[in-house]
Design an enzyme around this catalytic site. Sequence first.
Site, short mmCIF file in Angstrom:
data_model
loop_
_atom_site.label_atom_id
_atom_site.label_comp_id
_atom_site.label_asym_id
_atom_site.label_seq_id
_atom_site.Cartn_x
_atom_site.Cartn_y
_atom_site.Cartn_z
CG HIS A 1 -75.40 115.74 24.61
ND1 HIS A 1 -74.96 115.82 23.32
CD2 HIS A 1 -75.59 117.00 25.03
CE1 HIS A 1 -74.86 117.09 22.97
NE2 HIS A 1 -75.25 117.84 23.99
CB CYS B 1 -67.14 111.74 18.37
SG CYS B 1 -68.48 111.99 19.53
CG HIS C 1 -77.74 119.68 28.22
ND1 HIS C 1 -76.57 120.35 28.41
CD2 HIS C 1 -77.85 119.49 26.89
CE1 HIS C 1 -75.98 120.57 27.23
NE2 HIS C 1 -76.76 120.05 26.30
CG HIS D 1 -71.19 108.56 17.24
ND1 HIS D 1 -70.55 109.64 17.79
CD2 HIS D 1 -71.72 109.00 16.07
CE1 HIS D 1 -70.68 110.69 16.99
NE2 HIS D 1 -71.39 110.32 15.93
P1 AMP Z 1 -74.91 120.87 23.20
O1 AMP Z 1 -74.82 122.33 22.92
O2 AMP Z 1 -76.27 120.41 23.57
O3 AMP Z 1 -74.28 120.05 22.11
O4 AMP Z 1 -74.07 120.63 24.52
C1 AMP Z 1 -72.73 120.26 24.54
C2 AMP Z 1 -72.27 120.46 25.96
O5 AMP Z 1 -71.07 119.74 26.12
C3 AMP Z 1 -71.99 121.92 26.34
O6 AMP Z 1 -72.82 122.30 27.43
C4 AMP Z 1 -70.50 121.91 26.71
O7 AMP Z 1 -70.22 122.75 27.80
C5 AMP Z 1 -70.26 120.44 27.03
N1 AMP Z 1 -68.90 119.97 26.82
C6 AMP Z 1 -68.10 120.17 25.75
N2 AMP Z 1 -66.93 119.53 25.90
C7 AMP Z 1 -66.99 118.90 27.10
C8 AMP Z 1 -66.09 118.07 27.84
N3 AMP Z 1 -64.88 117.77 27.36
N4 AMP Z 1 -66.48 117.61 29.06
C9 AMP Z 1 -67.70 117.92 29.54
N5 AMP Z 1 -68.60 118.69 28.89
C10 AMP Z 1 -68.25 119.18 27.70
ZN ZN Z 2 -69.53 110.01 19.51
#
Ligand code: AMP
Ligand code: ZN
Length: 111
Positions: A99, A4, A101, A46
């Site tokens: 998460h 993850c 946003h 998690h």
């Molecule tokens: P979701 O589509 O809601 O699952 O959002 C996942 C978000 O995580 C996306 O906006 C990605 O740009 C962001 N993301 C993926 N990998 C990373 C990372 N290593 N560091 C920061 N953000 C990330």
């Molecule tokens: Zn996790």
Amino acid sequence: MTNCIFCKIIEKQLPSDLIHEDDKIIVFKDIRPKAKVHLLIVPKEHIKSLAETNTKHATLLAHMLLALPELAKAQGLAHGFRTVINTGVEGGQEIDHIHFHLLGGGILPKM
Ligand code: AMP
Ligand code: ZN
């Protein structure tokens, strides 16, 4: 949890642009920002998605929710912000670790 990405960021096995950390959550900048300010609020526990939560997670979810206005204020988002919680495949969730946003900075497109 193994493999993850967000657990690895929490464990500091992967880098992040860290904004805030406490005993329950970590907050870092989204790597592909969709707005001038784009933060991710991630619990240290998690949990796969919002669909997996129940009353046991009430304190944690309230903590995450209440972090939003404080983070927005600290980021200078005095005129508003948007919160998005993508859930599951059809909700567009890419990372299977719940998460929130936080988006803001300028007028966001209508949903
Ligand atoms: P979701 O589509 O809601 O699952 O959002 C996942 C978000 O995580 C996306 O906006 C990605 O740009 C962001 N993301 C993926 N990998 C990373 C990372 N290593 N560091 C920061 N953000 C990330
Ligand atoms: Zn996790």
